[in-house]
Motif scaffolding. Structure first.
Motif, PDB file in Angstrom:
ATOM      1  N   UNK A 139       0.718  -0.901   0.212  1.00 23.35           N
ATOM      2  CA  UNK A 139       0.264  -0.397  -0.279  1.00 23.35           C
ATOM      3  C   UNK A 139       1.065   1.490  -0.124  1.00 23.35           C
ATOM      4  N   UNK A 140       2.082   1.071   0.789  1.00 25.38           N
ATOM      5  CA  UNK A 140       2.668   2.778   1.005  1.00 25.38           C
ATOM      6  C   UNK A 140       3.512   2.584  -0.269  1.00 25.38           C
ATOM      7  N   UNK A 141       3.842   1.377  -1.519  1.00 23.34           N
ATOM      8  CA  UNK A 141       4.761   1.772  -2.345  1.00 23.34           C
ATOM      9  C   UNK A 141       3.972   1.924  -3.696  1.00 23.34           C
ATOM     10  N   UNK A 159       6.364   5.220  15.656  1.00 23.90           N
ATOM     11  CA  UNK A 159       7.146   4.084  15.215  1.00 23.90           C
ATOM     12  C   UNK A 159       7.063   3.128  13.748  1.00 23.90           C
ATOM     13  N   UNK A 160       5.944   3.454  13.632  1.00 31.33           N
ATOM     14  CA  UNK A 160       4.703   2.392  12.489  1.00 31.33           C
ATOM     15  C   UNK A 160       5.059   2.270  11.384  1.00 31.33           C
ATOM     16  N   UNK A 161       5.556   3.690  11.306  1.00 27.14           N
ATOM     17  CA  UNK A 161       6.049   3.805   9.251  1.00 27.14           C
ATOM     18  C   UNK A 161       7.320   4.084   9.670  1.00 27.14           C
ATOM     19  N   UNK A 162       8.412   3.816  10.152  1.00 24.20           N
ATOM     20  CA  UNK A 162       9.518   5.048  10.349  1.00 24.20           C
ATOM     21  C   UNK A 162      11.081   3.670   9.429  1.00 24.20           C
ATOM     22  N   UNK A 163      10.378   3.003   9.285  1.00 22.91           N
ATOM     23  CA  UNK A 163      11.312   1.530   8.234  1.00 22.91           C
ATOM     24  C   UNK A 163      10.698   1.635   7.249  1.00 22.91           C
ATOM     25  N   UNK A 164       9.707   2.436   6.715  1.00 26.02           N
ATOM     26  CA  UNK A 164       9.303   2.598   5.406  1.00 26.02           C
ATOM     27  C   UNK A 164       9.935   4.262   4.868  1.00 26.02           C
ATOM     28  N   UNK A 165      10.679   5.305   5.320  1.00 29.29           N
ATOM     29  CA  UNK A 165      10.685   6.470   5.531  1.00 29.29           C
ATOM     30  C   UNK A 165      12.130   6.589   4.114  1.00 29.29           C
ATOM     31  N   UNK A 166      12.588   5.351   4.064  1.00 31.78           N
ATOM     32  CA  UNK A 166      13.482   5.639   3.205  1.00 31.78           C
ATOM     33  C   UNK A 166      12.365   4.797   1.688  1.00 31.78           C
ATOM     34  N   UNK A 202      12.177   8.670  11.965  1.00 31.53           N
ATOM     35  CA  UNK A 202      13.889   8.189  11.360  1.00 31.53           C
ATOM     36  C   UNK A 202      14.417   6.265  11.578  1.00 31.53           C
ATOM     37  N   UNK A 203      14.366   6.055  10.342  1.00 29.48           N
ATOM     38  CA  UNK A 203      14.955   4.214  10.294  1.00 29.48           C
ATOM     39  C   UNK A 203      15.553   4.396  11.435  1.00 29.48           C
ATOM     40  N   UNK A 204      16.280   2.877  11.800  1.00 32.50           N
ATOM     41  CA  UNK A 204      17.133   2.964  13.167  1.00 32.50           C
ATOM     42  C   UNK A 204      18.215   2.724  12.100  1.00 32.50           C
TER      43      UNK A 204
END
Ligand SMILES: Cc1cc2nc3c(=O)[nH]c(=O)nc-3n(C[C@H](O)[C@H](O)[C@H](O)COP(=O)(O)OP(=O)(O)OC[C@H]3O[C@@H](n4cnc5c(N)ncnc54)[C@H](O)[C@@H]3O)c2cc1C
Length: 461
Positions: free
Chosen positions: A403-405, A422-429, A459-461
């Motif tokens: 969905x994000x893509x 926290x929910x979407x930080x990994x998708x920031x890139x 931000x992503x970790x």
């Protein structure tokens, strides 16, 4: 970090903020959640009653390098106020004074813990209103609304929270108090730090006071409801309305699954066989409201809608809006849990996005009802699921990423109004180039060199 009453920083807080520091397991557990399924206990809770309290917390926390997680009503839907790394849950809810409503300057001056609805009620006797109206307005706070740059149904016409914040008092790590902006409508003196803090999700500092713009309340309003046997056509109808010269107050979409669960819940007589329902409101002077509402109804009919009706009394409108407000709680009937998404796409791409969500649902074998503020391109595909089923949760993760893509491919973004947290930080890139993320992190470093403000969020970790 583990709780230990002998910890120096807890003692320092207790000595400085007498009676305002909670450390019992019951209290810490009560501050571990927000509106998501995230859970993490803080080591201590501080109930802030004043800017001085907040400054004291941020001074001690910065010296001791302890995480601080600002917290309003914890209705957030991205995990922003979950104290993932322990530390201090800093509750702003005791700061709930409305200092002033000024009909001359059309501003309100408020503390961050004021509930959005209480501000609406305070403005009403002056014939004024505060336009940002998240569906959580009866619980969420102005501080949380500012930190998330909250939107809501009527933001199509009136804009989002950032359009209404003229000035802020914020406390930054170390305890320094900054007064930013003011009560004039125009202000281009220096960098616009007010709007840097709006939407910063508690990662730069703590909002302790806000000067907000108010508007005169329009005297009339009407809502058109219409049902469609094709979801694409409903989405296209919204594009037709907004390109007809009418700027509606709201345009809300409910798909078939959403209609069904609301009907099960409220028994309003909604047609379960309809593929989509639109709610389109207009406001303004009575004559133009009547004319515009009739035009909207006509556009819906031309598009093949059935059951087109016009509600122009508060009672009739309330019935329709109750249906819309009930979607989120009513979806709880489908499955034990749900992951409510919040993507936004350019308005012209809404039909494509709706189609893509349906395809993604089929691909991953999931029910994904779609509803939302369709006129501003902000949709809430909701992944109904059971968190106890690991196999299903893998599919939910895959579908959320798709969905994000899809939103980004269509020129949209990861979050329209709920934030990244926290929910979407990994998708920031997926959404932001590396060099932009680097600059954002550099800005955080300026205000928060020791990284104590809501660490790990955005931000992503
Ligand atoms: C049923 C329901 C409907 C919703 N509908 C909408 C909607 O229509 N539109 C919409 O935009 N959102 C909606 N939301 C999401 C949520 O209500 C908003 O994000 C709201 O702005 C959060 O406010 P809060 O007071 O609950 O903040 P919290 O959840 O407590 O905090 C949210 C974030 O703000 C930070 N924060 C809180 N106070 C401060 C402060 N004083 N200074 C600095 N940072 C601070 C926190 O650290 C956290 O990162 C909905 C939520 C629910 C449960």
């Amino acid at each position: 970090m583990t709780i230990d009453e002998d910890t120096d920083w807890v003692q320092r807080l207790q000595q400085t903020l007498k009676g305002k520091v909670l450390t019992s397991p019951e209290n810490r557990a009560a501050y571990a959640y927000d509106g998501t399924w995230g859970e993490a206990w803080p080591d201590a809770v501080v109930l802030a009653h004043s800017t001085e309290d907040v400054a004291a917390v941020l001074r001690i926390a910065d010296e001791e390098r302890v995480p601080v997680v600002p917290r309003g009503a914890a209705s957030g839907l991205s995990g922003g106020s979950v104290p993932e790394r322990g530390g201090i849950a800093l509750s702003l809810t005791p700061m709930r004074k409305i200092f002033e409503i000024s009909p001359e300057d059309l501003v309100a001056v408020v503390q961050p813990g004021v509930v959005n609805l209480d501000l609406q009620k305070a403005a009403e006797p002056y014939g004024l209103f505060y336009p940002p109206d998240p569906a959580s307005l009866d619980i969420s706070t102005i501080g949380g609304n500012i930190a998330e740059n909250a939107g809501g149904p009527r933001c199509l016409k009136y804009g989002v929270t950032s359009d209404y914040v003229l000035g802020l008092e914020v406390v930054i790590p170390g305890g320094e108090v900054l007064r930013l902006g003011g009560r004039s409508i125009k202000n281009v003196t220096g960098y616009d730090l007010v709007h840097l803090f709006v939407g910063s999700e508690g990662t730069l500092g703590v909002v302790t006071e806000a000067i907000l713009k108010l508007l005169p309340r329009p005297p009339a309003r009407a809502t058109v409801s219409a049902f469609f046997d094709n979801l694409d056509v409903a989405a296209e109808t919204v594009v037709k309305v907004v390109t007809s010269g009418i700027l509606p107050l709201t345009t809300e979409l409910l798909d078939k699954v959403s209609i069904g669960v609301v009907e099960d819940f409220l028994h309003l007589g909604l047609p379960r066989n309809a593929e989509a329902m639109l709610l389109i409101s207009v406001d303004g002077e009575p004559e133009s409201v009547k004319r515009q509402a009739e035009e909207v109804a006509e556009i819906c009919r031309r598009q093949g809608a059935t059951g087109v009706s016009l509600a122009d009394t508060p009672e009739e409108e309330e019935k329709l809006w109750k249906a819309r407000r009930s979607v989120s709680p009513a979806l709880g009937r489908l499955r034990p849990h749900k992951l409510g998404e919040d993507i936004a796409v350019p308005r012209s791409k809404v039909p494509d996005m709706v189609r893509r969500v349906q395809e993604i649902g089929r691909k991953w074998g999931l029910v994904i009802p779609v509803y939302g503020h369709i006129g501003d391109g902000n949709l809430h595909p909701t992944l109904a699921c059971d968190r106890r089923d690991p196999e299903e949760m893998k599919r939910v993760e895959g579908a959320a990423e798709d969905i994000f893509k899809a939103a980004i491919e269509l020129g949209g973004t990861l979050s329209g109004e709920h934030g990244i947290g926290m929910l979407k930080r990994d998708y920031i890139p997926l959404a932001l180039p590396d060099n932009v993320v680097t600059r954002m992190k550099a800005i955080k470093q300026v205000f928060d060199p020791h990284g104590i403000m809501n660490p790990g969020k955005v931000f992503p970790e």
